[in-house]
Design an enzyme around this catalytic site. Structure first.
Site, PDB file in Angstrom:
ATOM      1  CD  GLU A  27     -29.539 -50.119 -34.496  1.00 29.20           C
ATOM      2  OE1 GLU A  27     -28.551 -49.884 -33.673  1.00 29.20           O
ATOM      3  OE2 GLU A  27     -30.208 -50.366 -34.264  1.00 29.20           O
ATOM      4  CE  LYS A 126     -29.022 -46.449 -32.066  1.00 27.94           C
ATOM      5  NZ  LYS A 126     -29.220 -47.859 -31.543  1.00 27.94           N
ATOM      6  CB  CYS A 159     -32.616 -48.256 -33.686  1.00 29.44           C
ATOM      7  SG  CYS A 159     -34.002 -49.352 -32.943  1.00 29.44           S
TER       8      CYS A 159
END
Length: 461
Positions: A27, A126, A159
């Site tokens: 990321e 995300k 993440c």
């Protein structure tokens, strides 16, 4: 961005030469960080729905100016390898959409996957943005993204997503993926949320392969990538001393998904609490107030409880060192630092100093060796992630197991001094109470609310 892509290209070429079928990159690995909405906009591209059947390397400019997607596509095509990368997506909107931002566009933190022919086969926006990611929007609903290959079914998320039910748990539970690919810019937080520690535990707790590619930036405590199978890590890298990245390559079983058949409360609920007479004390770990008991002997059996959670520990040290203190801790409640989510945690950990007030503080080294340990708890959730972290932030592959009745136990003396042995439980069901409470507050009248160097991960089959 091209300078970062040059680094990724070297890794892609090297991985492909060694027979890798897929490579995962970090990321923020292409455009970095420290942006606001305006300054990141020039870095964004229009990333189409993969159903458009597009190979950017061959059909350039079909969706406007997309140099990053074209280069990633060519890297995949030229090296006959799947490439997973993290970039930014932009989507225009207008006043007919009541949620449209004032600048007339949505901006998303986005993962893309190109297959070995260079075709865009997956796009994921995300959902659980970390604090400070104000340059991006949250998708209107969580996206559950999978892609199928001849070497297994994959899911993807990014993440901070890993700490929440959607889409992470849904991919495994409802969509039956074999492997998760996971670009991340993960800042390590000891004692329980160091990257290699928690990501390997998630793979074991969920019974899937997990490919974690972390940005490598030790100045911000960002390091730690790994290739994790459900039974044990296959390769990992943790380095707080140098700026150099690392390419990890390993072979995994493409059908290694192991549905987790653990009753996490069975053993702990069947035994009586161990009585030691030791005085309980409170101390914090990552802002959560744990109830602790000090381990006073070279061997012992301890129980500590907080609310509905009771944690049982049996252990034997090689020797009890006077300059090191260890404690057994329990936490059952709402975590509120850098995100809000409900936890149940049983942990054996080394205190930073012999002063018990430091139990729960971040500590990276230890010298006390354990001959054995067995940890269990009366968990009210089926989602428990078993962690074992040794001195200097090393994992312990093949040195511990989880039994079907919910015990995390050593199968041999750990190869290094112990930092933590932890059962990290997530009570996702209670998260919905948080959302309902927030919705009620939002509806209340008159209320104001406030609310590089890269490590690349790869594997072959």
């Amino acid at each position: 961005m091209n300078r970062n892509l040059d680094l990724l290209e070297k890794a892609v070429v090297l991985a492909a030469k060694q027979g890798a079928h897929i490579i995962v990159t970090p990321e923020d690995g292409i455009y970095g960080w420290n942006f606001n909405r305006e300054t990141i906009y020039p870095y964004l591209e229009d990333i189409p729905d993969p159903r458009v059947n597009w190979i950017p390397c061959i059909n350039t400019n079909r969706f406007g100016y997309t140099p990053v997607q074209e280069r990633l596509s060519c890297l995949a095509l030229d090296n006959s390898i799947y490439v997973v990368a993290n970039i930014g997506d932009k989507k225009p909107c207008n006043a007919s959409d009541p949620q449209c931002p004032s600048d007339g566009r949505y901006q998303y933190n986005t993962d893309v996957v190109f297959d070995s022919q260079g075709k865009l086969v997956a796009r994921y926006h995300k959902h659980n943005l970390f604090m400070g990611e104000n340059q991006f929007n949250v998708p209107k609903k969580p996206e559950v993204v999978t892609f199928d290959t001849i070497f297994g079914r994959f899911g993807i998320f990014t993440c901070f997503d890993i700490l929440f039910h959607d889409p992470a748990v849904s991919l495994v539970k409802d969509f039956h993926v074999d492997t998760i690919v996971f670009p991340t810019a993960w800042m390590n937080v000891l004692p329980h949320l160091s990257a290699i520690e928690f990501h390997s535990a998630w793979a074991m707790g969920m019974g899937v392969n997990f490919l974690a590619a972390n940005i490598h930036y030790p100045h911000k405590r960002m390091t730690g990538s790994g290739i994790y199978a459900p039974d044990s890590p296959r390769a990992f890298h943790y380095d707080m001393k140098t700026k150099e990245g690392k390419l990890l390559i390993s072979r995994l079983d493409s059908s290694s998904r192991h549905p987790v058949m653990v009753n996490w409360t069975s053993y702990a609920s069947s035994i009586k609490a161990f009585s030691t007479g030791n005085q309980e004390f409170k101390s914090t770990a990552f802002f959560d107030e744990f109830t602790f008991l000090e381990l006073t002997g070279v061997t012992g059996n301890y129980t500590v409880c907080q609310k509905e959670l009771c944690c049982h520990l049996s252990y034997k040290m090689s020797e009890k060192k006077p300059d090191e203190a260890y404690a057994l801790g329990a936490f059952d409640g709402l975590h509120t630092a850098e995100g809000s989510y409900y936890l149940q945690v049983c942990t054996l950990l080394k205190c930073k100093t012999p002063n018990l007030g430091t139990c729960g503080d971040a500590v990276e080294t230890a010298s006390t060796r354990f001959e054995m340990f067995s940890l269990s708890g009366t968990f009210g959730t089926q989602y428990v992630f078993p962690e074992v972290l040794l001195s200097d932030s090393q994992l312990a592959p093949g040195e511990f197991q989880v039994s079907s009745d919910g015990r995390l136990f050593s199968v041999k003396p750990p190869s290094g001094p112990v930092l933590t042995v932890t059962l990290f439980g997530r009570v996702y069901e209670k998260d919905s109470m948080l959302k309902a409470s927030a919705d009620l507050r939002a509806q209340a009248p008159g209320v104001m609310l406030g609310v590089i160097a890269l490590t690349v991960c790869s594997f072959s089959w």
